[in-house]
Design an enzyme around this catalytic site. Sequence first.
Site, mmCIF file in Angstrom:
data_model
loop_
_atom_site.group_PDB
_atom_site.id
_atom_site.type_symbol
_atom_site.label_atom_id
_atom_site.label_comp_id
_atom_site.label_asym_id
_atom_site.label_seq_id
_atom_site.Cartn_x
_atom_site.Cartn_y
_atom_site.Cartn_z
ATOM 1 N N ASP A 10 0.850 -1.185 0.000
ATOM 2 C CA ASP A 10 0.000 0.000 0.000
ATOM 3 C C ASP A 10 0.883 1.231 0.000
ATOM 4 O O ASP A 10 1.806 1.342 0.819
ATOM 5 C CB ASP A 10 -0.898 0.024 1.244
ATOM 6 C CG ASP A 10 -1.999 -1.035 1.199
ATOM 7 O OD1 ASP A 10 -2.082 -1.755 0.181
ATOM 8 O OD2 ASP A 10 -2.753 -1.137 2.181
ATOM 9 N N ASP A 131 -15.316 -4.322 -1.353
ATOM 10 C CA ASP A 131 -14.884 -4.093 0.024
ATOM 11 C C ASP A 131 -16.124 -3.931 0.889
ATOM 12 O O ASP A 131 -16.980 -3.075 0.605
ATOM 13 C CB ASP A 131 -14.019 -2.827 0.098
ATOM 14 C CG ASP A 131 -12.869 -2.864 -0.915
ATOM 15 O OD1 ASP A 131 -12.275 -3.941 -1.066
ATOM 16 O OD2 ASP A 131 -12.605 -1.833 -1.541
#
Length: 243
Positions: A10, A131
């Site tokens: 990330d 998500d």
Amino acid sequence: MSFLVIPAIDIQNGKAVRLRQGRAEDSTVFSDSPLEVAKRFAATGASRLHVVDLDGAFLGKPANADIICRIASVSGVQVQVGGGIRNYDSAARYLGAGVSRVVLGTSIVRDPDEVTRITRAYPGQVAAGIDARDGRVAIRGWVEVTGLLASDLALRIEAWGVSCFIYTDISRDGMMVGPNADSISEFASGVTVPVIASGGITTLDDLRAIRAMEDKGVTGAIIGRALYDGTIDLSKALELEQS
């Protein structure tokens, strides 16, 4: 299709970080060089990396694309990218630079026509990132929870030509508490497109539990914080691809 163990990188402000439950204000910097992290994962034997442009997810457009394209060009492994890819041009830039797969999230809720435009142009190279928080779909870098059930959205978009679903339980992501196995199993059982599981995988036993869902269509697992904190050794995790 063989099961894949996929390390996550990330990127926030040009650095490799991990968030807790997707909160931008709760981040830990693990490296100043995402490229070096990618090279290390590749050298250990990973065949695919999951790279997320966190700034891009919050801004709604790519913010770390130069770094990510460099990772794709020099790491020597396949790279899938998510975060801020909301239109055809952003997807085309990544895929034209050597990224093997783009992950679309917000756009599958907000702009279905643009999603199908991308999947038609790049068959097999588009994943749908779903998500979920308490079963409801979250978008815009997870800051907005919609009223959509993850399972309902998945059924709606199966016919759009996506290559796989990347299913993340936000409540578990970065928390080092183990995955929500029941949620993953239920989601995968309800769709026909392959599923990659993400969120909360902390130990090799967690990874084995995900791999045991292959018969339900789970074809891979994304591991993030556990690799950086050292609770999972990547070389041992990669052995599960062959077991």
